[in-house]
Write an enzyme that holds these catalytic residues in place. Structure first.
Site, PDB file in Angstrom:
ATOM      1  N   ASP A   1       9.368  -1.151  -6.664  1.00  0.00           N
ATOM      2  CA  ASP A   1      10.634  -0.441  -6.859  1.00  0.00           C
ATOM      3  C   ASP A   1      11.331  -0.850  -8.155  1.00  0.00           C
ATOM      4  O   ASP A   1      12.539  -1.092  -8.173  1.00  0.00           O
ATOM      5  CB  ASP A   1      11.570  -0.653  -5.666  1.00  0.00           C
TER       6      ASP A   1
ATOM      7  N   HIS B   1      13.138   3.991  -7.552  1.00  0.00           N
ATOM      8  CA  HIS B   1      13.656   5.089  -6.726  1.00  0.00           C
ATOM      9  C   HIS B   1      14.863   5.776  -7.364  1.00  0.00           C
ATOM     10  O   HIS B   1      15.208   6.897  -6.988  1.00  0.00           O
ATOM     11  CB  HIS B   1      13.964   4.613  -5.303  1.00  0.00           C
TER      12      HIS B   1
ATOM     13  N   SER C   1      22.111   0.494  -6.916  1.00  0.00           N
ATOM     14  CA  SER C   1      20.671   0.284  -7.077  1.00  0.00           C
ATOM     15  C   SER C   1      20.308   0.177  -8.557  1.00  0.00           C
ATOM     16  O   SER C   1      20.678   1.027  -9.364  1.00  0.00           O
ATOM     17  CB  SER C   1      19.891   1.430  -6.445  1.00  0.00           C
TER      18      SER C   1
END
Length: 475
Positions: free
Chosen positions: A147, A117, A230
């Site tokens: 992901d 993402h 992230s």
């Protein structure tokens, strides 16, 4: 007459009783305590203080932090055309947005792991090292379902993050999240560090956090993970990467102590596939479980994993799995619910022999399933419009994906540009082009060419067992 005790005498009795010994005063109790040791005449030496500051946490950070990078992206968003700006010669119809995330080097020749993402939809990706050196990056591949993504930069002799194991994590052990939260605000490339513990393992998120993947069998930590973290590493006290920071659960958007990381054992497998094939081989068993009628994730967790459908010709059918069987074990792990089954599928490799245990008629039956590629992976692809890949719908694909149409062309790959322009997306089934019913990928390709030469192309497609229509011009 008996004399009345004074207030001082009563207080003395009470204090003696609170000492936890016999209320009567003994000889030992009447002795005075030894004097306290004298305070040091001079301050504690600075060298002793400095030595006490160095811990397993600081050592682990020193080991991993040099391999942590900032991943910067640029995406182009289509916006309505501003007439006055366009009239004055300006660029209209698009807006460029900057994004930021984290990653870490896993090979000294420039291979970097991050979240899918983080780089999703990016027209440009760059990587900044901790000293500020910035490289243009190319995307090797991404696996949206887990992901995870791999990018590469042209560099050599980079510091590499040591990878550990996630199979033997201890709930309560130290964790360290390293990354670049709010990187644009902080204005430098030095990674920041937050510390917590492994709060839980095997967590299944029924909702969604910052990312968009299927968050199953995750590591939960209370180490602060914020936007920008992230893709960064989750590290143990030994200085080994045990997970990839991926998602948070937060009503406010900031960390509330509910962070989740993808286990490093799964990450290793996906990275190997992406480096070798550019894509992740999709393991296929051919079992569909019953959908529990439950009002909450906790109810689903108690529902059991009951087989609703076995795809004809699938590995499960060949192994002897039947409709109505309850899967209670897969490999060395128990299966209590659909979450457990899906988590086990994430760890499979194509070609692997998977022992499973099913409960049938009150007794346990042990079977062995030979994991295969998903049927659409091995199917022949037909490319149309240069950026759209179709495959012919087969019975195995139809049953595996729960598609209602008996025939058609499945959208296997599609570029962002084509998706935005014509409205199709991966997983859609093209059932009709113009006045032509579609029964194969080749038929769809011919129909696009035929109708596209005349004017707008009219398309009927299935999505989630419902039919939609769109029309567009070929350019």
């Amino acid at each position: 007459m008996t004399p009345r005790p004074t207030l001082i005498a009563l207080l003395s009795l009470v204090l003696v009783g609170c000492e936890g010994a016999n209320p009567s005063r003994s000889e030992a109790q009447s002795r005075t305590l030894p004097p306290a040791p004298p305070l040091p005449a001079s301050p504690v030496p600075a060298t002793s203080v400095a030595a006490s500051r160095r811990t397993a946490i600081t050592t682990a950070v020193e080991r991993v932090a040099p391999a942590v990078v900032t991943v910067q992206t640029e995406t182009v968003e289509r916006v309505p055309v501003d007439f006055f700006e366009y009239f004055m010669g300006g660029r209209s119809g698009e807006r460029r947005n900057a994004g930021i995330g984290s990653g870490f080097v896993v090979r000294a020749d420039g291979v970097i792991v991050t979240n899918a993402h983080v780089i999703a939809g990016a027209s440009r990706v760059s990587v900044a090292m901790r000293d500020g050196t910035t490289y243009e990056a190319t995307v090797v591949g991404a696996d949206e379902s887990n992901d995870l993504a791999v990018v590469r930069i042209k560099a050599q002799n980079l510091p590499v993050a040591p990878l550990g194991r996630s199979s033997d994590l201890i709930v309560g052990e130290w964790t360290i999240a390293i990354g670049n939260p709010f990187g644009f605000v902080l204005g430098n490339n030095e990674p920041s560090v937050s510390v917590g513990v492994v709060s839980a393992v095997g967590r299944n998120l029924a909702g969604r956090g910052e990312g968009g993947g299927a968050y199953i069998d995750m590591i939960q930590t209370d180490a602060a993970i914020n936007p920008g973290n992230s893709g960064g590493p989750l590290v143990n006290a030994s200085g080994d990467v045990i997970g990839v920071n991926s998602s948070i659960y937060s009503p406010s958007g900031g960390s509330v102590g509910l962070g989740f990381a993808i286990p490093i054992d799964r990450t290793k497998r996906i990275v190997e596939d992406l480096l070798e094939h550019g894509t992740v081989r999709q393991p296929w068993v051919g079992i569909r479980l019953q959908t529990p009628q439950a009002s909450s994730a906790r109810d689903v967790a108690k529902a059991g994993a009951v087989v609703a459908r076995v795809v004809p010709g699938s590995p499960a059918e060949k192994a002897g799995v039947r409709v109505g069987d309850q899967v209670v074990g897969a490999g060395t792990r128990p299966v209590r619910n659909p979450f457990d089954w899906e988590a086990r599928l994430l760890d499979l490799r194509v070609g692997e022999a998977l022992p499973i245990t099913v409960r049938r008629g009150g007794r346990d039956v042990r079977l062995t399933v030979r994991v295969a590629d998903a049927p659409e992976v091995t199917a022949q692809k037909v490319t149309v419009l240069r950026e759209l890949q179709l495959i012919t719908l087969t019975d195995a694909i139809r049953q595996e994906r729960g598609i209602a149409a008996a025939a058609g062309a499945l959208v296997y790959r599609i570029s962002d540009r084509i998706r935005d322009e014509i409205g199709l997306q991966e997983g859609d089934v093209i059932a009709q082009v113009g006045q032509t019913r579609i029964n194969s990928a080749e038929a769809a390709s011919s129909a696009f060419d035929r109708y596209g030469a005349r004017g707008p192309v009219f398309v009927v497609f299935e999505r989630n067992r419902q039919y939609f229509q769109t029309s567009f011009y070929l350019r």
